[in-house]
Enzyme design. Structure first.
Site, PDB file in Angstrom:
ATOM      1  N   ILE A  38      -4.559  -2.262 -11.466  1.00 20.34           N
ATOM      2  CA  ILE A  38      -3.796  -2.367 -10.217  1.00 20.34           C
ATOM      3  C   ILE A  38      -3.311  -0.963  -9.863  1.00 20.34           C
ATOM      4  CG2 ILE A  38      -1.759  -3.367  -9.096  1.00 20.34           C
ATOM      5  CD1 ILE A  38      -3.738  -5.520  -9.910  1.00 20.34           C
ATOM      6  N   ASP A  39      -3.715  -0.467  -8.701  1.00 15.34           N
ATOM      7  CA  ASP A  39      -3.244   0.860  -8.281  1.00 15.34           C
ATOM      8  C   ASP A  39      -2.114   0.715  -7.263  1.00 15.34           C
ATOM      9  OD1 ASP A  39      -4.373   0.305  -5.774  1.00 15.34           O
ATOM     10  OD2 ASP A  39      -6.201   1.438  -6.201  1.00 15.34           O
ATOM     11  N   SER A  40      -1.645   1.832  -6.738  1.00 16.40           N
ATOM     12  CA  SER A  40      -0.478   1.783  -5.847  1.00 16.40           C
ATOM     13  C   SER A  40      -0.773   1.032  -4.554  1.00 16.40           C
ATOM     14  CB  SER A  40       0.023   3.195  -5.541  1.00 16.40           C
ATOM     15  OG  SER A  40      -1.003   3.962  -4.968  1.00 16.40           O
ATOM     16  N   ASP A  42      -2.889  -1.532  -4.305  1.00 14.85           N
ATOM     17  CA  ASP A  42      -2.860  -2.933  -4.717  1.00 14.85           C
ATOM     18  C   ASP A  42      -1.424  -3.426  -4.878  1.00 14.85           C
ATOM     19  OD1 ASP A  42      -5.660  -3.014  -4.872  1.00 14.85           O
ATOM     20  OD2 ASP A  42      -5.670  -2.526  -7.007  1.00 14.85           O
TER      21      ASP A  42
END
Length: 84
Positions: A38-40, A42
């Site tokens: 999960i990135d920023s 997301d």
């Protein structure tokens, strides 16, 4: 007021549906970046979904220290308790 188990179930289901993650692989200890990818960007989508669940505005400050699924559950529980 939902208990933390109910919040975890909602968060895990939301993560699974939003990001096509195997629901069985999501635990309280799952690290958002390392384990779930999960990135920023997301994370913003996740906060939008959680806002619907909590029923109130969520500020970035509420989630800036979130690193694991358990952190999310605790942050959501704290937000829900503020008006309870």
């Amino acid at each position: 007021m939902a208990d933390k188990n109910a919040i975890f179930e909602h968060v895990a289901t939301t993560l699974s549906e939003l990001f096509d993650i195997d629901r069985a692989s999501i635990t309280l200890q799952s690290h958002l970046g390392e384990d779930l990818d999960i990135d920023s960007i997301d994370a913003i989508d996740l906060v939008v979904e959680l806002k619907k669940y909590v029923g109130k505005k969520i500020s970035p400050e509420d989630f800036k220290s979130v690193r694991t699924v358990e952190d999310i559950v605790n942050a959501v529980a704290d937000l829900m308790a503020k008006d309870a």
